[in-house]
Design an enzyme around this catalytic site. Structure first.
Site, PDB file in Angstrom:
ATOM      1  N   TYR A 122      -8.628   0.322  -7.193  1.00  0.00           N
ATOM      2  CA  TYR A 122      -9.697   0.775  -6.299  1.00  0.00           C
ATOM      3  C   TYR A 122     -10.507   1.883  -6.967  1.00  0.00           C
ATOM      4  O   TYR A 122      -9.921   2.757  -7.612  1.00  0.00           O
ATOM      5  CB  TYR A 122      -9.144   1.389  -5.020  1.00  0.00           C
ATOM      6  N   TYR A 151       0.446  11.317  -9.823  1.00  0.00           N
ATOM      7  CA  TYR A 151       0.059  10.228  -8.907  1.00  0.00           C
ATOM      8  C   TYR A 151      -0.444   9.025  -9.713  1.00  0.00           C
ATOM      9  O   TYR A 151       0.036   7.910  -9.551  1.00  0.00           O
ATOM     10  CB  TYR A 151      -1.029  10.691  -7.928  1.00  0.00           C
ATOM     11  N   ASN A 173     -13.645   4.457  -5.384  1.00  0.00           N
ATOM     12  CA  ASN A 173     -13.529   5.508  -4.356  1.00  0.00           C
ATOM     13  C   ASN A 173     -13.793   4.969  -2.954  1.00  0.00           C
ATOM     14  O   ASN A 173     -14.951   4.883  -2.546  1.00  0.00           O
ATOM     15  CB  ASN A 173     -14.480   6.660  -4.688  1.00  0.00           C
ATOM     16  N   PHE A 177       0.826  -1.218   0.000  1.00  0.00           N
ATOM     17  CA  PHE A 177       0.000   0.000   0.000  1.00  0.00           C
ATOM     18  C   PHE A 177       0.862   1.271   0.000  1.00  0.00           C
ATOM     19  O   PHE A 177       0.422   2.314  -0.437  1.00  0.00           O
ATOM     20  CB  PHE A 177      -0.879   0.067   1.264  1.00  0.00           C
ATOM     21  N   LYS A 214       1.124   4.965 -10.506  1.00  0.00           N
ATOM     22  CA  LYS A 214       0.384   3.693 -10.404  1.00  0.00           C
ATOM     23  C   LYS A 214       0.495   2.912 -11.708  1.00  0.00           C
ATOM     24  O   LYS A 214       0.736   1.712 -11.735  1.00  0.00           O
ATOM     25  CB  LYS A 214      -1.091   3.951 -10.067  1.00  0.00           C
ATOM     26  N   ARG A 217     -13.407  21.368 -10.514  1.00  0.00           N
ATOM     27  CA  ARG A 217     -11.986  21.174 -10.157  1.00  0.00           C
ATOM     28  C   ARG A 217     -11.273  20.676 -11.413  1.00  0.00           C
ATOM     29  O   ARG A 217     -11.730  19.692 -12.025  1.00  0.00           O
ATOM     30  CB  ARG A 217     -11.869  20.157  -9.031  1.00  0.00           C
ATOM     31  N   SER A 266      -5.151   1.960  -8.724  1.00  0.00           N
ATOM     32  CA  SER A 266      -6.275   2.888  -8.611  1.00  0.00           C
ATOM     33  C   SER A 266      -7.019   3.004  -9.925  1.00  0.00           C
ATOM     34  O   SER A 266      -6.415   2.906 -11.000  1.00  0.00           O
ATOM     35  CB  SER A 266      -5.738   4.273  -8.210  1.00  0.00           C
TER      36      SER A 266
HETATM   37  C1  WQD Z   1     -15.126  12.723  -5.786  1.00  0.00           C
HETATM   38  C2  WQD Z   1     -16.170  13.686  -6.346  1.00  0.00           C
HETATM   39  C3  WQD Z   1     -15.267  15.792  -7.072  1.00  0.00           C
HETATM   40  C4  WQD Z   1     -14.034  17.117  -3.060  1.00  0.00           C
HETATM   41  C5  WQD Z   1      -9.492  10.618  -6.229  1.00  0.00           C
HETATM   42  C6  WQD Z   1      -8.281  10.032  -6.899  1.00  0.00           C
HETATM   43  C7  WQD Z   1      -8.369   8.538  -6.899  1.00  0.00           C
HETATM   44  C8  WQD Z   1      -8.590   8.016  -5.496  1.00  0.00           C
HETATM   45  C9  WQD Z   1      -9.837   8.651  -4.894  1.00  0.00           C
HETATM   46  C10 WQD Z   1      -6.440   7.418  -4.605  1.00  0.00           C
HETATM   47  C11 WQD Z   1     -15.695  14.426  -7.591  1.00  0.00           C
HETATM   48  C12 WQD Z   1     -16.203  15.991  -5.894  1.00  0.00           C
HETATM   49  C13 WQD Z   1     -14.532  16.382  -4.127  1.00  0.00           C
HETATM   50  C14 WQD Z   1     -14.700  18.323  -2.678  1.00  0.00           C
HETATM   51  C15 WQD Z   1     -16.309  17.971  -4.437  1.00  0.00           C
HETATM   52  N1  WQD Z   1      -7.464   8.272  -4.677  1.00  0.00           N
HETATM   53  N2  WQD Z   1     -15.644  16.797  -4.794  1.00  0.00           N
HETATM   54  N3  WQD Z   1     -15.815  18.702  -3.393  1.00  0.00           N
HETATM   55  O1  WQD Z   1     -11.318  12.679  -7.578  1.00  0.00           O
HETATM   56  O2  WQD Z   1     -12.946  10.719  -7.811  1.00  0.00           O
HETATM   57  O3  WQD Z   1     -10.639  10.295  -6.968  1.00  0.00           O
HETATM   58  O4  WQD Z   1      -9.631  10.083  -4.933  1.00  0.00           O
HETATM   59  O5  WQD Z   1      -6.276   6.358  -5.126  1.00  0.00           O
HETATM   60  O6  WQD Z   1      -7.162   8.026  -7.408  1.00  0.00           O
HETATM   61  O7  WQD Z   1      -8.278  10.464  -8.246  1.00  0.00           O
HETATM   62  O8  WQD Z   1     -12.261  11.505  -5.534  1.00  0.00           O
HETATM   63  O9  WQD Z   1     -13.266  12.326  -3.446  1.00  0.00           O
HETATM   64  O10 WQD Z   1     -11.621  13.827  -4.680  1.00  0.00           O
HETATM   65  O11 WQD Z   1     -13.901  13.455  -5.636  1.00  0.00           O
HETATM   66  O12 WQD Z   1     -17.318  18.341  -5.052  1.00  0.00           O
HETATM   67  O13 WQD Z   1     -14.283  19.043  -1.716  1.00  0.00           O
HETATM   68  O14 WQD Z   1     -16.427  14.695  -5.375  1.00  0.00           O
HETATM   69  O15 WQD Z   1     -15.440  16.814  -8.054  1.00  0.00           O
HETATM   70  O16 WQD Z   1     -16.809  14.577  -8.460  1.00  0.00           O
HETATM   71  P1  WQD Z   1     -11.839  11.382  -7.076  1.00  0.00           P
HETATM   72  P2  WQD Z   1     -12.717  12.824  -4.749  1.00  0.00           P
END
Ligand code: WQD
Length: 344
Positions: A176, A148, A178, A80, A152, A291, A124
């Site tokens: 993985y 990042y 989310n 991990f 991977k 974002r 991921s």
């Molecule tokens: C989820 C959704 C955002 C924060 C990332 C990595 C992935 C894995 C998981 C490691 C999206 C929205 C988010 C906020 C929001 N990490 N959001 N406000 O980007 O799908 O994946 O984390 O392995 O590799 O890429 O996850 O939780 O950041 O976002 O609106 O403050 O929530 O736009 O739609 P993500 P996330």
């Protein structure tokens, strides 16, 4: 049977250590504590009522790794350890390439020296980039949009080349989706330092009044309600997927890749509303601009993991929301010392 878990005091690592111990494995944790706390070791011991060996060690440190392999009869490894913040990787690419790649190569070199050729690797779904169709299958095109995710993808390539050079290796690559949620005890969970990058830890901090308001990144995506859709999976389900994967690499040789997701997507607003309903608590939010780099929708095809690993996620989005908040509410009450660690 003794399993080495690198990054074992981290969010997914600690939950996997609990499931390994509950399944009768012995566990040796190696972690440099750069993004986790030593007290997690004691919490794993409390949850499982079993002992776990812990070494504070950077996986890049081959000298220390060799001493651990020399002292412990390691049969297989779950890897991990690595930096995992997408935004930080864009700002500090060299730090990410150095740490994530060098630690993995060091680990594999020491494993080879000791004849330990069984590994489960934490990858991921970010390696899929912006998928052209859904659900995402393991043989879909791979494309990364940040350092990042590129680390991977490069490590997946290293593992494939390693297997092609020596078919004695047994390798499972787990992608993985989310991960959210926490162990039902409330003793371990996702506990990022500072401002969270990910959605659920941010929701939890707003609910817990540690942050004022949640920014919802964009409401003009091509989704049901305009907000991003993701395949959220309970971290305990994810941990159980690792048990199936380690059992497979122990039993068979070869290399294969598996999605670990639920196969179902939820939008940001749907997750917020479920969290509010389940925990009967307010989560103030406001819609802001997208974002950069975010994709519209992402959810897994779960067929392969079901067919080959005989694994599928069991817990639902309500469980994930309830357990995520339960961890924060309880974590303050459960602060314990980290207990002893082995010296090298
Ligand atoms: C989820 C959704 C955002 C924060 C990332 C990595 C992935 C894995 C998981 C490691 C999206 C929205 C988010 C906020 C929001 N990490 N959001 N406000 O980007 O799908 O994946 O984390 O392995 O590799 O890429 O996850 O939780 O950041 O976002 O609106 O403050 O929530 O736009 O739609 P993500 P996330």
């Amino acid at each position: 049977m003794k399993i080495l878990v690198t990054g074992g005091t981290g969010y997914i690592g600690s939950h996997t250590c609990c499931e390994l111990l509950n399944s009768g494995f012995d566990v040796v944790i190696v972690d440099n504590l750069s993004n986790s706390k030593r007290e997690v070791v004691n919490k794993i011991r409390i949850i499982t009522k079993k002992n776990v060996t812990f070494y504070k060690c950077d996986v890049c440190d081959k000298y220390k790794l060799r001493k651990i392999f020399d002292r412990e009869d390691i049969q297989a490894v779950i890897h991990f350890a690595g930096y995992k913040a997408v935004g930080e990787s864009v700002k500090e690419p060299l730090m990410y390439y150095h740490n994530n790649l060098l630690s993995t190569i060091s680990l594999l070199e020491v494993m080879k020296e000791f004849g330990c050729k069984k590994i489960v690797f934490s990858s991921s779904a970010t390696v899929y980039g912006n998928p052209q169709k859904l659900p995402i299958k393991e043989d879909f095109p791979l494309h990364t949009t940040n350092p990042y995710g590129s680390t991977k993808l490069i490590i997946e390539g290293i593992l494939k080349d390693l297997y092609n050079s020596d078919n004695d290796w047994s390798i499972a690559i787990l992608r993985y989706f989310n991960p959210i949620g926490a162990h039902k005890s409330g003793l371990i969970g996702e506990d990022p330092n500072g401002i969270p990058n990910n959605l659920m830890p941010y929701i939890v901090k707003v609910a817990n009044k540690q942050l004022d308001v949640l920014n919802v990144f964009g409401s003009d995506y091509k989704t049901r309600d305009g907000t991003g859709v993701r395949d959220y999976i309970h971290v305990v389900d994810l941990a159980k997927g690792h048990i199936k994967a380690i059992e497979k690499v122990i039993k068979d040789k070869g290399i294969d890749t598996y999605n670990l997701g639920t196969g179902r997507g939820y939008s940001v607003l749907e997750l917020i509303n479920t969290f509010v309903k389940v925990n009967k608590i307010d989560v103030p939010y406001k819609i802001v601009e997208r974002r950069p780099g975010d994709i519209d929708m992402c959810y897994a095809s779960t067929e392969k993991a079901k067919k080959i690993l005989n694994w599928s996620a069991k817990l639902n989005i309500e469980d994930m929301c309830r357990d995520s908040y339960n961890f924060v509410v309880n974590s303050k009450k459960n602060k314990k010392s980290g207990g002893k660690h082995e010296s090298l």
